[in-house]
Design an enzyme around this catalytic site. Structure first.
Site, PDB file in Angstrom:
ATOM      1  CE  LYS A  61      -2.171  -0.680   3.926  1.00  0.00           C
ATOM      2  NZ  LYS A  61      -1.488  -1.888   4.392  1.00  0.00           N
ATOM      3  NE  ARG A  71      -4.119  -0.706  10.402  1.00  0.00           N
ATOM      4  CZ  ARG A  71      -3.000  -0.087  10.001  1.00  0.00           C
ATOM      5  NH1 ARG A  71      -3.014   1.187   9.731  1.00  0.00           N
ATOM      6  NH2 ARG A  71      -1.874  -0.757   9.897  1.00  0.00           N
ATOM      7  NE  ARG A  98       7.341  -2.886   5.746  1.00  0.00           N
ATOM      8  CZ  ARG A  98       6.026  -2.797   5.544  1.00  0.00           C
ATOM      9  NH1 ARG A  98       5.523  -2.954   4.341  1.00  0.00           N
ATOM     10  NH2 ARG A  98       5.228  -2.588   6.544  1.00  0.00           N
ATOM     11  NE  ARG A 111       6.695   0.297  10.925  1.00  0.00           N
ATOM     12  CZ  ARG A 111       5.527   0.295  10.301  1.00  0.00           C
ATOM     13  NH1 ARG A 111       5.425   0.770   9.084  1.00  0.00           N
ATOM     14  NH2 ARG A 111       4.467  -0.199  10.883  1.00  0.00           N
ATOM     15  NE  ARG A 140       1.973  -4.053  12.024  1.00  0.00           N
ATOM     16  CZ  ARG A 140       2.913  -3.691  11.152  1.00  0.00           C
ATOM     17  NH1 ARG A 140       4.162  -4.049  11.351  1.00  0.00           N
ATOM     18  NH2 ARG A 140       2.612  -2.978  10.099  1.00  0.00           N
TER      19      ARG A 140
END
Ligand code: AMP
Length: 220
Positions: A13, A88, A127, A160, A171
């Site tokens: 996204k 969300r 990531r 992160r 998550r």
């Protein structure tokens, strides 16, 4: 045009939102970035947001809705926006709709980017992000030009803290429970465009560009 990007973490996204933002001249409003911008402050608000984010849990609706609608009220979002990571939950979607209707506007398009769970977990595991401009790199698919340094800002890239494997699994579960119902909400409103985010990047990009009118629908 008011565009929402919907999909699980790791679906792509953010990457697509950044690209579309430049092409369409619309602001990229990422709720996660709004929260990360205040995380280091020593305020009650920052402490509360931190307590949810570090667990990978959703920040409560009331707080999230205020943060995002305040951002959408700024002049640069008057002609449209690309919302990434919001809404969300169903109450967030209803609040956004209500706010837009009051202004004679609506959500025009919802780009629903999906990928199988194993692809998402693998992508997130690799990531690394720039703490300054939030550009996302990937150790297996998108390396920076210089070792672990952002191409744009020159800042050292970081992982992160909510992207440790255990938190990522949590998550994804939260996403399935709380956010997946939005797919039906927007599908029944006739706004949903489904995009297979596990396809090669140029295919994903072409599908998205067609769906927002950047290239004609019959272009191959
Ligand atoms: P993201 O960068 O979109 O993955 O968001 C990072 C974190 O910010 C999430 O795991 C949540 O803790 C919080 N967050 C971002 N957007 C929302 C939202 N729309 N509702 C609730 N929490 C959110």
């Amino acid at each position: 045009m008011n565009i929402v990007l919907l999909g699980p973490p790791g679906a792509g996204k953010g990457t697509q939102a950044k690209r579309l933002s430049a092409l369409l001249g619309l602001p990229h409003v990422a709720s996660g970035d709004l929260f990360r911008a205040i995380l280091d402050e020593e305020t009650d608000l920052a402490r509360e947001v931190r307590s949810y984010m570090e667990r990978g849990a959703y920040v409560p609706d009331a707080l999230t809705i205020t943060a995002v609608l305040d951002r959408l009220s700024l002049p640069d979002a008057r002609e449209g926006f690309l919302l990434d990571g919001f809404p969300r939950t169903l109450p967030q979607a209803a609040a956004l709709d209500g706010w837009l209707v009051e202004r004679g506007r609506q959500v025009d398009r919802v780009l629903y980017i999906t990928a199988p769970a194993e692809v998402l977990v693998e992508r997130i595991a690799g990531r690394i992000v720039c703490p300054v401009c939030n550009t996302i790199y990937n150790l297996s698919t998108r390396l920076p030009k210089r070792d672990m340094v952002c191409d744009i800002e020159g800042a050292p890239l970081e992982r992160r803290s909510d992207e440790e494997p255990e938190i990522v699994r949590f998550r994804l579960q939260t996403y399935l429970r709380q956010t997946q119902p939005l797919v039906d909400y927007y599908r029944s409103a006739g706004k949903l465009v489904e995009v297979d985010g596990s396809r090669p990047m140029d295919e994903v990009t072409a599908r998205i560009d067609r769906s927002v009118g950047l290239v004609s629908e019959d272009a191959s």
